[in-house]
Write an enzyme that holds these catalytic residues in place. Sequence first.
Site, short mmCIF file in Angstrom:
data_model
loop_
_atom_site.label_atom_id
_atom_site.label_comp_id
_atom_site.label_asym_id
_atom_site.label_seq_id
_atom_site.Cartn_x
_atom_site.Cartn_y
_atom_site.Cartn_z
N CYS A 118 -15.02 151.90 -53.51
CA CYS A 118 -15.11 152.46 -52.16
C CYS A 118 -16.51 152.99 -51.84
O CYS A 118 -16.81 153.27 -50.69
CB CYS A 118 -14.05 153.53 -51.97
SG CYS A 118 -12.40 152.81 -52.02
N HIS A 259 -15.93 157.76 -45.91
CA HIS A 259 -15.08 156.67 -46.38
C HIS A 259 -13.65 156.97 -45.93
O HIS A 259 -13.19 158.11 -45.98
CB HIS A 259 -15.14 156.57 -47.91
CG HIS A 259 -14.12 155.64 -48.46
ND1 HIS A 259 -14.03 154.33 -48.04
CD2 HIS A 259 -13.13 155.82 -49.36
CE1 HIS A 259 -13.03 153.74 -48.67
NE2 HIS A 259 -12.45 154.62 -49.48
N ASN A 289 -7.55 151.67 -45.52
CA ASN A 289 -8.71 151.75 -46.41
C ASN A 289 -9.21 150.33 -46.68
O ASN A 289 -8.55 149.56 -47.37
CB ASN A 289 -8.29 152.44 -47.72
CG ASN A 289 -9.43 152.57 -48.70
OD1 ASN A 289 -10.52 152.04 -48.50
ND2 ASN A 289 -9.18 153.29 -49.79
N1 COA Z 1 6.62 156.32 -49.01
C1 COA Z 1 7.42 157.39 -49.19
N2 COA Z 1 7.28 158.23 -50.21
C2 COA Z 1 6.30 157.98 -51.09
C3 COA Z 1 5.44 156.89 -50.97
C4 COA Z 1 5.64 156.03 -49.87
N3 COA Z 1 4.87 154.95 -49.65
N4 COA Z 1 4.56 156.90 -51.98
C5 COA Z 1 4.86 157.97 -52.71
N5 COA Z 1 5.91 158.63 -52.18
C6 COA Z 1 6.58 159.83 -52.65
C7 COA Z 1 6.30 160.10 -54.10
O1 COA Z 1 7.21 159.42 -54.93
C8 COA Z 1 6.51 161.61 -54.16
O2 COA Z 1 7.84 161.92 -54.25
P1 COA Z 1 8.35 163.07 -55.24
O3 COA Z 1 7.70 164.32 -54.69
O4 COA Z 1 9.81 163.02 -55.08
O5 COA Z 1 7.84 162.68 -56.58
C9 COA Z 1 6.00 162.07 -52.80
O6 COA Z 1 6.04 160.94 -51.95
C10 COA Z 1 4.60 162.60 -52.85
O7 COA Z 1 3.83 161.68 -53.59
P2 COA Z 1 2.33 161.92 -53.88
O8 COA Z 1 1.77 160.82 -54.73
O9 COA Z 1 2.14 163.33 -54.34
O10 COA Z 1 1.78 161.77 -52.42
P3 COA Z 1 0.42 162.23 -51.89
O11 COA Z 1 0.59 163.26 -50.88
O12 COA Z 1 -0.58 162.47 -53.00
O13 COA Z 1 -0.06 160.92 -51.13
C11 COA Z 1 -1.57 159.10 -51.46
C12 COA Z 1 -0.24 159.71 -51.82
C13 COA Z 1 -1.80 157.82 -52.25
C14 COA Z 1 -1.58 158.79 -49.98
C15 COA Z 1 -2.70 160.10 -51.77
O14 COA Z 1 -2.51 160.59 -53.07
C16 COA Z 1 -4.09 159.56 -51.67
O15 COA Z 1 -4.57 159.29 -50.60
N6 COA Z 1 -4.82 159.47 -52.80
C17 COA Z 1 -6.25 159.21 -52.88
C18 COA Z 1 -6.67 157.93 -52.30
C19 COA Z 1 -8.15 157.80 -52.51
O16 COA Z 1 -8.94 158.59 -52.06
N7 COA Z 1 -8.59 156.80 -53.23
C20 COA Z 1 -10.00 156.71 -53.53
C21 COA Z 1 -10.65 155.68 -52.81
S1 COA Z 1 -9.77 154.18 -52.82
#
Ligand code: COA
Length: 334
Positions: A118, A259, A289
């Site tokens: 990224c 980003h 993204n």
């Molecule tokens: N739909 C519904 N629920 C989902 C899901 C989806 N697509 N994906 C995950 N969940 C659930 C998880 O299972 C979890 O449930 P639980 O609490 O029962 O375990 C809950 O939602 C929260 O999951 P979590 O992974 O903590 O979500 P989050 O708030 O961290 O969001 C991302 C997930 C991926 C959106 C976030 O972590 C993110 O943006 N990460 C960084 C991305 C990034 O910057 N990458 C670098 C550059 S590429």
Amino acid sequence: MLNKGLYNAMITSVGHYVPDRVISNKFFEEYLDTSDEWIRTRTGIQERRRLDKDIPTSFMAVKAIEKLLQNRGIGIEEIDLIIVGTVTPDMIYPSTACIIQEKMGATNAWGFDLMAACSGFIFSLTTAIQFIQSGSHKKVIVVGADKMSAITNMEDRNTCLLFGDAAGAVLLEPTEDKTYGIQDAIMHIDGKGGKYLHQLGGGSLHPASHETVDKRMHFVYQDGKTVFKEAVKGMADVSYQIMKNNKLKPEDISYLVPHQANLRIITACADRMGISMDKVMVNIHKYGNTTSATIPTCISEYWHEGKIKKGDNLVLSSFGAGYTWGSILLKWAY
Ligand code: COA
């Protein structure tokens, strides 16, 4: 701090391309345990674009460059160097730069691909600056292009809805007026992040095999929660640092160009810099993204909408796999 050479490097043209095919959040609701509401509130994404299966990344890069050349009113033969930030090259080799060069007839250019996930665009831009500052090159194109649909596992709800396909390009040229153009750049890598965000298959460690395919090792893997925390800290810290190093106050910044991985990471970064969201370029809601393409696509869209003017201070910031992260400060020159 950037070591200035004979010239400053300034952006003198922009262009971008997104595929026509729109994939809404509803598409994922139909076959995955997810919802439009979850995707919007946790990521800020409403829809993303998908390129057709048999069309490669270079197709989008060429489209973005064609627009850039048209905007500048020059031909491809004037280009000295093409640097392509991408994690989805058309193939391992030849480089996507070579493919673009051949497709466009860029007979006076050399070039190469740069892989920094990224941060691919800002690492490529920082590299390109050196060729302009030294006086050795007059017109350098930097493209950020990724076809993320080629490496996303459509069954993995943790990743498949985050990514999209796009390309953005900028033209760099020298200026003797050092108050304009790129003023500063801070870049970092930390390989400890590798285990949280990677694509294991297809390299020399895990060459393509039945096993790598069965284990889905040719797709993006991300521990979202861990990467999220690091991204918030890394991107906010480096953006704040570049402001501090250059004695800039929040009111001196015209735009933060972050980003686009997650709207919550973007707002955390803006908060840390003390700037309001109306000064932040955002297109994650439309495209998701797009990895190397997010920053140049934002700049190009805002420029085409007439929202960037000469003298504007832009802070470009990114965080991605590696980990890789960094920030660039520039004063818009045209
Ligand atoms: N739909 C519904 N629920 C989902 C899901 C989806 N697509 N994906 C995950 N969940 C659930 C998880 O299972 C979890 O449930 P639980 O609490 O029962 O375990 C809950 O939602 C929260 O999951 P979590 O992974 O903590 O979500 P989050 O708030 O961290 O969001 C991302 C997930 C991926 C959106 C976030 O972590 C993110 O943006 N990460 C960084 C991305 C990034 O910057 N990458 C670098 C550059 S590429």
